[in-house]
Design a protein around this motif. Structure first.
Motif, PDB file in Angstrom:
ATOM      1  N   GLY A 144     -15.161  12.749   5.870  1.00  0.00           N
ATOM      2  CA  GLY A 144     -13.395  12.425   6.128  1.00  0.00           C
ATOM      3  C   GLY A 144     -13.059  13.397   7.137  1.00  0.00           C
ATOM      4  O   GLY A 144     -13.577  13.806   7.891  1.00  0.00           O
ATOM      5  N   GLY A 145     -11.523  12.917   7.806  1.00  0.00           N
ATOM      6  CA  GLY A 145     -11.237  14.253   8.722  1.00  0.00           C
ATOM      7  C   GLY A 145     -11.271  15.895   7.824  1.00  0.00           C
ATOM      8  O   GLY A 145     -11.918  16.741   8.635  1.00  0.00           O
ATOM      9  N   SER A 146     -11.637  15.324   6.596  1.00  0.00           N
ATOM     10  CA  SER A 146     -10.862  16.945   6.191  1.00  0.00           C
ATOM     11  C   SER A 146     -12.446  17.450   6.180  1.00  0.00           C
ATOM     12  O   SER A 146     -12.701  18.902   6.942  1.00  0.00           O
ATOM     13  CB  SER A 146     -10.055  16.550   4.777  1.00  0.00           C
ATOM     14  OG  SER A 146      -9.493  15.841   4.257  1.00  0.00           O
ATOM     15  N   ASN A 149     -12.900  18.778  10.031  1.00  0.00           N
ATOM     16  CA  ASN A 149     -12.115  19.597   9.752  1.00  0.00           C
ATOM     17  C   ASN A 149     -12.427  21.492   9.742  1.00  0.00           C
ATOM     18  O   ASN A 149     -12.904  22.227  10.825  1.00  0.00           O
ATOM     19  CB  ASN A 149     -10.916  20.184   9.754  1.00  0.00           C
ATOM     20  CG  ASN A 149     -10.096  18.252  10.750  1.00  0.00           C
ATOM     21  OD1 ASN A 149     -10.633  18.023  11.507  1.00  0.00           O
ATOM     22  ND2 ASN A 149      -9.220  17.919   9.961  1.00  0.00           N
ATOM     23  N   HIS A 186      -2.696  19.039  10.454  1.00  0.00           N
ATOM     24  CA  HIS A 186      -3.156  18.388   9.315  1.00  0.00           C
ATOM     25  C   HIS A 186      -2.926  18.975   7.673  1.00  0.00           C
ATOM     26  O   HIS A 186      -3.587  19.944   8.170  1.00  0.00           O
ATOM     27  CB  HIS A 186      -3.816  17.112   9.061  1.00  0.00           C
ATOM     28  CG  HIS A 186      -4.316  16.228   8.133  1.00  0.00           C
ATOM     29  ND1 HIS A 186      -5.040  16.701   6.992  1.00  0.00           N
ATOM     30  CD2 HIS A 186      -3.507  14.830   7.868  1.00  0.00           C
ATOM     31  CE1 HIS A 186      -4.814  16.065   6.551  1.00  0.00           C
ATOM     32  NE2 HIS A 186      -4.078  14.712   6.281  1.00  0.00           N
ATOM     33  N   SER A 188      -5.423  19.199   5.679  1.00  0.00           N
ATOM     34  CA  SER A 188      -6.894  19.662   5.353  1.00  0.00           C
ATOM     35  C   SER A 188      -6.646  20.706   6.143  1.00  0.00           C
ATOM     36  O   SER A 188      -7.624  21.642   5.578  1.00  0.00           O
ATOM     37  CB  SER A 188      -7.500  17.865   6.381  1.00  0.00           C
ATOM     38  OG  SER A 188      -7.171  18.036   7.470  1.00  0.00           O
ATOM     39  N   THR A 234      -3.752  18.486  17.439  1.00  0.00           N
ATOM     40  CA  THR A 234      -3.656  16.831  16.459  1.00  0.00           C
ATOM     41  C   THR A 234      -3.708  15.809  17.800  1.00  0.00           C
ATOM     42  O   THR A 234      -2.371  15.577  18.738  1.00  0.00           O
ATOM     43  CB  THR A 234      -2.942  17.297  15.441  1.00  0.00           C
ATOM     44  OG1 THR A 234      -3.169  18.303  15.030  1.00  0.00           O
ATOM     45  CG2 THR A 234      -3.274  15.725  14.995  1.00  0.00           C
ATOM     46  N   GLY A 236      -3.611  11.986  16.857  1.00  0.00           N
ATOM     47  CA  GLY A 236      -1.495  12.413  16.620  1.00  0.00           C
ATOM     48  C   GLY A 236      -2.015  12.848  15.203  1.00  0.00           C
ATOM     49  O   GLY A 236      -2.727  12.432  14.821  1.00  0.00           O
ATOM     50  N   THR A 238      -0.364  12.749  11.469  1.00  0.00           N
ATOM     51  CA  THR A 238      -0.530  11.739  10.766  1.00  0.00           C
ATOM     52  C   THR A 238       1.333  10.774  10.444  1.00  0.00           C
ATOM     53  O   THR A 238       0.934   9.826  10.301  1.00  0.00           O
ATOM     54  CB  THR A 238      -1.469  12.385   9.701  1.00  0.00           C
ATOM     55  OG1 THR A 238      -2.231  13.169  10.223  1.00  0.00           O
ATOM     56  CG2 THR A 238      -1.053  11.144   8.646  1.00  0.00           C
ATOM     57  N   ASP A 263      -8.108  17.741  16.351  1.00  0.00           N
ATOM     58  CA  ASP A 263      -8.286  16.744  15.087  1.00  0.00           C
ATOM     59  C   ASP A 263      -7.482  15.376  15.201  1.00  0.00           C
ATOM     60  O   ASP A 263      -6.384  15.104  15.286  1.00  0.00           O
ATOM     61  CB  ASP A 263      -7.186  17.606  14.125  1.00  0.00           C
ATOM     62  CG  ASP A 263      -7.064  16.332  12.812  1.00  0.00           C
ATOM     63  OD1 ASP A 263      -7.686  15.328  12.968  1.00  0.00           O
ATOM     64  OD2 ASP A 263      -6.126  17.180  11.611  1.00  0.00           O
ATOM     65  N   ALA A 265      -8.306  12.847  13.821  1.00  0.00           N
ATOM     66  CA  ALA A 265      -9.037  11.691  12.593  1.00  0.00           C
ATOM     67  C   ALA A 265      -7.986  10.513  12.734  1.00  0.00           C
ATOM     68  O   ALA A 265      -8.510   9.606  12.406  1.00  0.00           O
ATOM     69  CB  ALA A 265      -8.448  12.543  11.254  1.00  0.00           C
ATOM     70  N   TYR A 266      -6.915  10.578  12.718  1.00  0.00           N
ATOM     71  CA  TYR A 266      -6.046   8.989  12.850  1.00  0.00           C
ATOM     72  C   TYR A 266      -6.162   9.162  13.750  1.00  0.00           C
ATOM     73  O   TYR A 266      -6.457   7.614  14.026  1.00  0.00           O
ATOM     74  CB  TYR A 266      -4.761   9.361  12.099  1.00  0.00           C
ATOM     75  CG  TYR A 266      -3.729   9.013  12.248  1.00  0.00           C
ATOM     76  CD1 TYR A 266      -3.551   7.415  12.401  1.00  0.00           C
ATOM     77  CD2 TYR A 266      -2.347   8.973  13.638  1.00  0.00           C
ATOM     78  CE1 TYR A 266      -3.003   6.484  13.364  1.00  0.00           C
ATOM     79  CE2 TYR A 266      -1.328   7.899  14.312  1.00  0.00           C
ATOM     80  CZ  TYR A 266      -1.695   6.793  14.007  1.00  0.00           C
ATOM     81  OH  TYR A 266      -0.760   6.197  14.962  1.00  0.00           O
ATOM     82  N   ASP A 292     -11.513   9.800  12.657  1.00  0.00           N
ATOM     83  CA  ASP A 292     -12.147   9.383  11.561  1.00  0.00           C
ATOM     84  C   ASP A 292     -12.230   7.349  11.429  1.00  0.00           C
ATOM     85  O   ASP A 292     -10.956   6.751  12.065  1.00  0.00           O
ATOM     86  CB  ASP A 292     -10.951   9.001  10.805  1.00  0.00           C
ATOM     87  CG  ASP A 292     -11.209  10.467   9.589  1.00  0.00           C
ATOM     88  OD1 ASP A 292     -12.473  11.177  10.082  1.00  0.00           O
ATOM     89  OD2 ASP A 292      -9.849  10.462   8.687  1.00  0.00           O
ATOM     90  N   HIS A 294     -12.755   5.532   9.836  1.00  0.00           N
ATOM     91  CA  HIS A 294     -12.758   5.238   8.392  1.00  0.00           C
ATOM     92  C   HIS A 294     -11.146   4.749   8.022  1.00  0.00           C
ATOM     93  O   HIS A 294     -10.262   3.575   8.051  1.00  0.00           O
ATOM     94  CB  HIS A 294     -13.205   5.634   7.059  1.00  0.00           C
ATOM     95  CG  HIS A 294     -11.865   6.560   6.431  1.00  0.00           C
ATOM     96  ND1 HIS A 294     -12.813   7.841   6.258  1.00  0.00           N
ATOM     97  CD2 HIS A 294     -11.126   7.480   6.982  1.00  0.00           C
ATOM     98  CE1 HIS A 294     -12.128   8.609   5.349  1.00  0.00           C
ATOM     99  NE2 HIS A 294     -10.992   7.949   6.240  1.00  0.00           N
ATOM    100  N   LYS A 295     -10.623   5.337   9.725  1.00  0.00           N
ATOM    101  CA  LYS A 295      -8.787   5.207   9.449  1.00  0.00           C
ATOM    102  C   LYS A 295      -8.617   3.873  11.116  1.00  0.00           C
ATOM    103  O   LYS A 295      -8.869   2.978  10.163  1.00  0.00           O
ATOM    104  CB  LYS A 295      -8.024   6.518  10.563  1.00  0.00           C
ATOM    105  CG  LYS A 295      -8.150   6.845   9.125  1.00  0.00           C
ATOM    106  CD  LYS A 295      -7.112   8.458   9.386  1.00  0.00           C
ATOM    107  CE  LYS A 295      -7.435   9.246   8.037  1.00  0.00           C
ATOM    108  NZ  LYS A 295      -6.834  10.563   8.535  1.00  0.00           N
TER     109      LYS A 295
HETATM  110  C1  LIG Z   1      -6.511  11.432   7.974  1.00  0.00           C
HETATM  111  C2  LIG Z   1      -6.387  13.210   8.118  1.00  0.00           C
HETATM  112  C3  LIG Z   1      -7.461  14.155   8.111  1.00  0.00           C
HETATM  113  C4  LIG Z   1      -7.771  13.969   6.804  1.00  0.00           C
HETATM  114  O1  LIG Z   1      -8.573  12.969   7.093  1.00  0.00           O
HETATM  115  P1  LIG Z   1      -9.781  11.979   5.500  1.00  0.00           P
HETATM  116  O2  LIG Z   1     -10.358  11.773   6.343  1.00  0.00           O
HETATM  117  O3  LIG Z   1      -9.063  11.683   4.766  1.00  0.00           O
HETATM  118  O4  LIG Z   1     -10.119  13.572   5.156  1.00  0.00           O
HETATM  119  C5  LIG Z   1      -7.159  14.934   8.526  1.00  0.00           C
HETATM  120  N1  LIG Z   1      -6.438  15.275   9.872  1.00  0.00           N
HETATM  121  C6  LIG Z   1      -5.768  13.962  10.323  1.00  0.00           C
HETATM  122  C7  LIG Z   1      -4.698  14.244  11.465  1.00  0.00           C
HETATM  123  C8  LIG Z   1      -5.764  12.837   9.916  1.00  0.00           C
HETATM  124  O5  LIG Z   1      -4.602  11.801  10.041  1.00  0.00           O
END
Ligand SMILES: *Cc1c(COP(=O)(O)O)cnc(C)c1O
Length: 460
Positions: A144-146, A149, A186, A188, A234, A236, A238, A263, A265-266, A292, A294-295
């Motif tokens: 995941g993003g966590s 990162n 985020h 994380s 970021t 963008g 979350t 980052d 992730a989203y 991510d 998965h997002k």
């Molecule tokens: C969701 C998110 C994360 C964390 O990602 P996970 O997959 O939940 O570990 C980190 N940074 C941003 C910007 C996110 O939206």
């Protein structure tokens, strides 16, 4: 006589049929129902005594899962799931996830899984190309993003320590290193700082956006700017879907020799959407980048792509040194995913995305991502036109934050619970300048304006 120890490992066509029939049914749900929060006491009573010495009839166990457990899980792939960041995997990706599981792929090393890694790397390359990163770029899929990162910022820290040492400056653990972030970063990333022992160098935002100008000014005003070793942008955020000034941040990073981590992730999926692509300009200069799938790239949990500009730096930090692993690092070890994050064993979790991309083509992804962006813009217009609602900002990506005039914190929570109880939507409140407000996160291309109107109508 005791039963054969391999009795669990023999082919069992009845069990295959039982589970595959269930999967077939789950994959055909149209639409996927939201389902409900769980009651701990009820769930514990249902589970009581299940894990006994002799096992249970598989049909009974599956029925318990289907009728009790799965109903107490809010389905992130429902088109009415509009909280947090939803998950809307394609059918192809979901199905291939079963293949990844059934094939017991060990995604650590080229030695063990060259075929799987070659396919995963093809996807990483596609993403790196969209970001404009150089041919040298590469990395791995993490959970995941966590995890992404954390893995990237460890490399940022250790690379900075090495540079400080080369310059003859203090570089050991006693030196307080800092990483520049804005408030909206985020959670994380904040956790990562705690884990890796660096401090946040907090920079105020301009309209909630982290800009290069603000970073430059903050560094100029700080007595020890040389202890700031990296910056996290970021793309963008979350909560609001705001993309930082990646261009400006990348310029300051180059001026100051900072590691530039993005980052995404989203929001990183927006790289595939022409209507917003230019917001990400500057990302091509990232030293590391996380998105991510998965997002917003429609992969199942748990899948994050982590890409480094110079993967050698990551390898220098993350390669695990153990004699039983020496065999992995011999001639012909073209790419060992384990060397690019803090993990060893890993699922080849990039493969479901690879299969779905190969089957559907990139344009289908672009269309699905643009659908979420359009929905956000149309919803924003509907809110602007409404007497009792107030839009808090023009959506940049697919998150929309808004207020119901006159509502208190309790009103939002009561409304949200009722909406879920009625199975109309899963829309949780969020914070905005200390106030409770409502927020949609669009992502599922099956979410319709009719669903949005149905939800907004409940706020009248
Ligand atoms: C969701 C998110 C994360 C964390 O990602 P996970 O997959 O939940 O570990 C980190 N940074 C941003 C910007 C996110 O939206």
């Amino acid at each position: 006589m005791s039963a054969a120890p391999d009795r669990m490992h023999r082919p069992d066509s009845d069990l295959v049929d039982l589970v595959f029939d269930y999967m077939r049914e789950r994959l055909q749900y149209d639409p996927v129902p939201l389902d409900h929060p769980g009651d701990g006491e009820h769930l514990r009573a249902q589970l009581s005594g299940l894990l006994n010495q002799d096992g249970n009839n598989p049909a009974d166990v599956l029925k318990l899962y289907d009728h009790e457990l799965s109903r107490a899980v809010i389905s992130a792939d429902s088109p009415r799931y509009l909280s947090f960041i939803p998950c809307a995997p394609t059918k192809a990706a979901l199905l291939f996830d079963m293949v990844v599981s059934c094939a017991s792929l060990q995604g650590i090393s080229w030695l063990e899984a060259a075929g799987a890694i070659a396919a995963e790397n093809q996807v990483l390359r596609l993403i790196a190309d969209r970001a404009g990163m150089p041919a040298s770029a590469g990395g791995t899929f993490v959970s995941g993003g966590s995890a992404g990162n954390l893995s990237a910022l460890v490399v940022a820290r250790d690379t900075a320590r090495r540079k400080l040492a080369e310059q003859g400056r203090p570089s050991g653990p006693e030196v307080r290193l800092r990483i520049a972030v804005a408030d909206q970063v985020h959670s994380s990333v904040k956790n990562t700082f705690n884990i890796i022992g660096v401090e946040a160098f907090k920079v105020p935002t301009v309209d909630r956006r982290f800009t290069g100008e603000a970073l430059r000014a903050a560094l100029a005003a700080d007595p020890n700017p040389e202890t700031v070793i990296a910056v996290v942008g970021t793309g963008g955020t979350t909560n609001e879907g705001i993309v930082d000034d990646l261009q400006g941040l990348s310029e300051v990073a180059r001026e100051r020799g900072l590691w530039f981590h993005v980052d995404g992730a989203y929001g990183g999926a927006g790289l595939f959407a022409p209507s917003v692509r230019e917001r990400y300009n500057g990302i091509e200069h990232a030293d590391s980048f996380v998105v991510d799938p998965h997002k917003w790239l429609f992969a199942p949990f748990d899948c994050a792509a982590l890409i480094y500009r110079n993967p050698q730096l990551a390898r220098a930090v993350h390669t695990q040194d153990a004699s039983y692993l020496d065999v992995l690092h011999t001639e012909g070890d073209e790419w060992n995913p384990t060397d690019y994050a803090y993990h060893l064993t890993r699922r080849a979790r990039g493969l479901p995305l690879w299969f779905s991309l190969a089957v559907h083509g990139v344009q289908a992804y672009t269309d699905a991502i643009e659908a979420g962006l359009t929905l956000a813009r149309d919803t924003a217009q509907l809110i602007r036109d409404s007497e009792h609602l107030e839009l808090l900002f023009d959506p940049q990506l697919s998150a929309v934050c808004f207020k119901r005039n006159g509502w208190t914190n309790d009103d939002y929570y009561r409304w949200s619970q009722q909406l879920l109880a009625d199975q109309i939507g899963f829309v949780t409140p969020t914070g905005w300048d200390g106030e409770t407000v409502a927020r949609f996160a669009f992502l599922h291309p099956g979410t319709t304006m009719e669903m949005v109107k149905e939800i907004l109508d409940t706020m009248e």
